[in-house]
Design a protein around this motif. Structure first.
Motif, PDB file in Angstrom:
ATOM      1  N   SER A  68       0.833  -1.198   0.000  1.00 57.25           N
ATOM      2  CA  SER A  68       0.000   0.000   0.000  1.00 57.25           C
ATOM      3  C   SER A  68       0.869   1.249   0.000  1.00 57.25           C
ATOM      4  N   ARG A  69       0.187   2.360  -0.137  1.00 60.25           N
ATOM      5  CA  ARG A  69       0.865   3.638   0.023  1.00 60.25           C
ATOM      6  C   ARG A  69       1.219   3.802   1.501  1.00 60.25           C
ATOM      7  N   PRO A  70       2.411   4.321   1.828  1.00 56.58           N
ATOM      8  CA  PRO A  70       2.770   4.514   3.231  1.00 56.58           C
ATOM      9  C   PRO A  70       1.779   5.439   3.942  1.00 56.58           C
ATOM     10  N   SER A  71       1.710   5.310   5.257  1.00 62.77           N
ATOM     11  CA  SER A  71       0.784   6.105   6.052  1.00 62.77           C
ATOM     12  C   SER A  71       1.535   6.890   7.121  1.00 62.77           C
ATOM     13  N   ALA A  72       1.241   8.172   7.217  1.00 63.02           N
ATOM     14  CA  ALA A  72       1.847   9.009   8.256  1.00 63.02           C
ATOM     15  C   ALA A  72       1.200   8.767   9.611  1.00 63.02           C
ATOM     16  N   VAL A  73       0.036   8.109   9.630  1.00 60.58           N
ATOM     17  CA  VAL A  73      -0.682   7.847  10.888  1.00 60.58           C
ATOM     18  C   VAL A  73      -0.742   6.350  11.195  1.00 60.58           C
ATOM     19  N   ASN A  74       0.140   5.576  10.583  1.00 54.13           N
ATOM     20  CA  ASN A  74       0.204   4.130  10.802  1.00 54.13           C
ATOM     21  C   ASN A  74      -1.136   3.453  10.533  1.00 54.13           C
ATOM     22  N   TYR A  75      -1.840   3.913   9.523  1.00 55.82           N
ATOM     23  CA  TYR A  75      -3.117   3.344   9.069  1.00 55.82           C
ATOM     24  C   TYR A  75      -4.194   3.377  10.158  1.00 55.82           C
ATOM     25  N   ASN A  76      -4.128   4.333  11.048  1.00 54.07           N
ATOM     26  CA  ASN A  76      -5.113   4.464  12.123  1.00 54.07           C
ATOM     27  C   ASN A  76      -6.277   5.313  11.620  1.00 54.07           C
ATOM     28  N   ALA A  77      -7.398   4.670  11.336  1.00 54.76           N
ATOM     29  CA  ALA A  77      -8.559   5.363  10.772  1.00 54.76           C
ATOM     30  C   ALA A  77      -9.212   6.310  11.772  1.00 54.76           C
ATOM     31  N   ALA A  78      -8.881   6.204  13.041  1.00 56.39           N
ATOM     32  CA  ALA A  78      -9.463   7.097  14.043  1.00 56.39           C
ATOM     33  C   ALA A  78      -8.872   8.501  13.957  1.00 56.39           C
ATOM     34  N   GLY A  79      -7.714   8.631  13.355  1.00 56.37           N
ATOM     35  CA  GLY A  79      -7.087   9.950  13.273  1.00 56.37           C
ATOM     36  C   GLY A  79      -6.288  10.102  12.006  1.00 56.37           C
ATOM     37  N   SER A  80      -6.938  10.468  10.918  1.00 61.79           N
ATOM     38  CA  SER A  80      -6.228  10.611   9.664  1.00 61.79           C
ATOM     39  C   SER A  80      -5.406  11.898   9.657  1.00 61.79           C
ATOM     40  N   GLY A  81      -4.385  11.923   8.825  1.00 62.94           N
ATOM     41  CA  GLY A  81      -3.571  13.125   8.695  1.00 62.94           C
ATOM     42  C   GLY A  81      -2.247  12.834   8.029  1.00 62.94           C
ATOM     43  N   GLY A  82      -1.628  13.859   7.540  1.00 62.32           N
ATOM     44  CA  GLY A  82      -0.321  13.745   6.911  1.00 62.32           C
ATOM     45  C   GLY A  82       0.779  14.010   7.909  1.00 62.32           C
ATOM     46  N   LYS A 112      15.954   3.207  -8.694  1.00 62.14           N
ATOM     47  CA  LYS A 112      15.313   4.229  -7.846  1.00 62.14           C
ATOM     48  C   LYS A 112      14.380   5.130  -8.656  1.00 62.14           C
ATOM     49  N   SER A 113      14.767   5.465  -9.872  1.00 64.65           N
ATOM     50  CA  SER A 113      13.964   6.377 -10.696  1.00 64.65           C
ATOM     51  C   SER A 113      12.671   5.747 -11.201  1.00 64.65           C
ATOM     52  N   GLN A 114      12.568   4.428 -11.149  1.00 67.42           N
ATOM     53  CA  GLN A 114      11.364   3.739 -11.619  1.00 67.42           C
ATOM     54  C   GLN A 114      10.269   3.653 -10.556  1.00 67.42           C
ATOM     55  N   ILE A 115      10.593   3.915  -9.304  1.00 66.31           N
ATOM     56  CA  ILE A 115       9.628   3.760  -8.216  1.00 66.31           C
ATOM     57  C   ILE A 115       8.595   4.886  -8.283  1.00 66.31           C
ATOM     58  N   PRO A 116       7.318   4.546  -8.412  1.00 66.67           N
ATOM     59  CA  PRO A 116       6.273   5.587  -8.392  1.00 66.67           C
ATOM     60  C   PRO A 116       6.255   6.292  -7.035  1.00 66.67           C
ATOM     61  N   VAL A 117       6.048   7.583  -7.068  1.00 68.48           N
ATOM     62  CA  VAL A 117       6.155   8.404  -5.862  1.00 68.48           C
ATOM     63  C   VAL A 117       5.204   7.964  -4.761  1.00 68.48           C
ATOM     64  N   GLU A 118       4.022   7.435  -5.115  1.00 58.33           N
ATOM     65  CA  GLU A 118       3.064   7.075  -4.064  1.00 58.33           C
ATOM     66  C   GLU A 118       3.486   5.852  -3.266  1.00 58.33           C
ATOM     67  N   LEU A 119       4.507   5.135  -3.705  1.00 58.77           N
ATOM     68  CA  LEU A 119       4.976   3.993  -2.931  1.00 58.77           C
ATOM     69  C   LEU A 119       5.985   4.381  -1.850  1.00 58.77           C
ATOM     70  N   VAL A 120       6.438   5.636  -1.871  1.00 58.33           N
ATOM     71  CA  VAL A 120       7.410   6.084  -0.862  1.00 58.33           C
ATOM     72  C   VAL A 120       6.979   7.342  -0.115  1.00 58.33           C
ATOM     73  N   THR A 121       5.839   7.918  -0.478  1.00 56.82           N
ATOM     74  CA  THR A 121       5.326   9.099   0.228  1.00 56.82           C
ATOM     75  C   THR A 121       3.896   8.835   0.689  1.00 56.82           C
ATOM     76  N   ALA A 122       3.567   9.323   1.865  1.00 61.72           N
ATOM     77  CA  ALA A 122       2.220   9.141   2.409  1.00 61.72           C
ATOM     78  C   ALA A 122       1.266  10.158   1.788  1.00 61.72           C
ATOM     79  N   SER A 123      -0.001   9.805   1.761  1.00 58.74           N
ATOM     80  CA  SER A 123      -1.011  10.728   1.243  1.00 58.74           C
ATOM     81  C   SER A 123      -1.359  11.759   2.319  1.00 58.74           C
ATOM     82  N   GLY A 124      -2.135  12.752   1.952  1.00 63.27           N
ATOM     83  CA  GLY A 124      -2.537  13.793   2.900  1.00 63.27           C
ATOM     84  C   GLY A 124      -3.359  13.251   4.049  1.00 63.27           C
ATOM     85  N   SER A 125      -4.165  12.230   3.795  1.00 60.44           N
ATOM     86  CA  SER A 125      -4.998  11.652   4.858  1.00 60.44           C
ATOM     87  C   SER A 125      -4.258  10.567   5.620  1.00 60.44           C
ATOM     88  N   GLY A 126      -3.252   9.966   4.997  1.00 55.90           N
ATOM     89  CA  GLY A 126      -2.559   8.847   5.610  1.00 55.90           C
ATOM     90  C   GLY A 126      -3.328   7.548   5.504  1.00 55.90           C
TER      91      GLY A 126
END
Length: 192
Positions: A68-82, A112-126
């Protein structure tokens, strides 16, 4: 003074009634009538067992699954955020570098250049449950090797799970990782 006070109280009560009750009910009604599953979470099942919500991102770290896309909130749906860290923040850059290094270790033959950005950066909601078709396809070789399934079968599965943009123009194509991984588990490895 009394005249202004009573007008302010009446206006406050009117705003509460309108914005809390009327507006809230209208938004709920639109979601109930127009949104999938009447605006409720979309449940995902595997073998009649609830495994999660399809509209909330979940962690997958095993090589046999699409990540999945990485999560800044450790995939905790109770508190989304970047992470709220900018692209020049040293800590953020170290986190992204660690994700890149980990991805390269688990996906040999990829630069390294082939890796899509969403696989190494979290989304705004996490909690983003989707990745791009390109992010799914770059993981095919790893999954094929671990599961002993042909790459063609896995690519067909990705194509079946690719959601097209709304009206063909609004937004990018995307793949729901949880639903893709559930169906991936249902593909049997060929007998040796």
């Amino acid at each position: 003074m009394k005249t202004h006070f009573f007008i302010a109280v009446k206006l406050t009560l009117l705003c509460i009634v309108f914005f809390v009750i009327v507006y809230g009910t209208a938004i709920w009604g639109v979601a109930y009538l127009a949104a999938p599953n009447h605006g409720r979470g979309e449940l995902a099942f595997k073998d009649k067992q609830l495994v999660g919500f399809a509209n909330v991102g979940q962690a997958f770290h095993q090589d046999k699954y699409f990540w999945s896309r990485p999560s800044a909130v450790n995939y905790n749906a109770a508190g989304s955020g970047g992470s709220n860290k900018g692209p020049s923040n040293e800590e953020y850059l170290q986190t992204v570098k660690a994700r890149i290094d980990s991805f390269l270790v688990h996906n040999s033959g990829i630069s390294k250049s082939q890796i899509p950005v969403e696989l190494v950066t979290a989304s705004g909601s996490g909690l983003d449950p989707h990745i791009s078709p390109a992010a799914a396809k770059i993981q095919v070789a790893r999954i094929s090797k671990v599961r002993n399934i042909s790459e063609e079968k896995i690519i067909q599965l990705i194509q079946q799970h690719t959601e097209r943009p709304l009206l063909g123009i609004l937004g990018p194509s995307r793949v729901n990782v949880l639903l893709l991984n559930i169906d991936l588990d249902e593909i049997e490895s060929p007998k040796k």
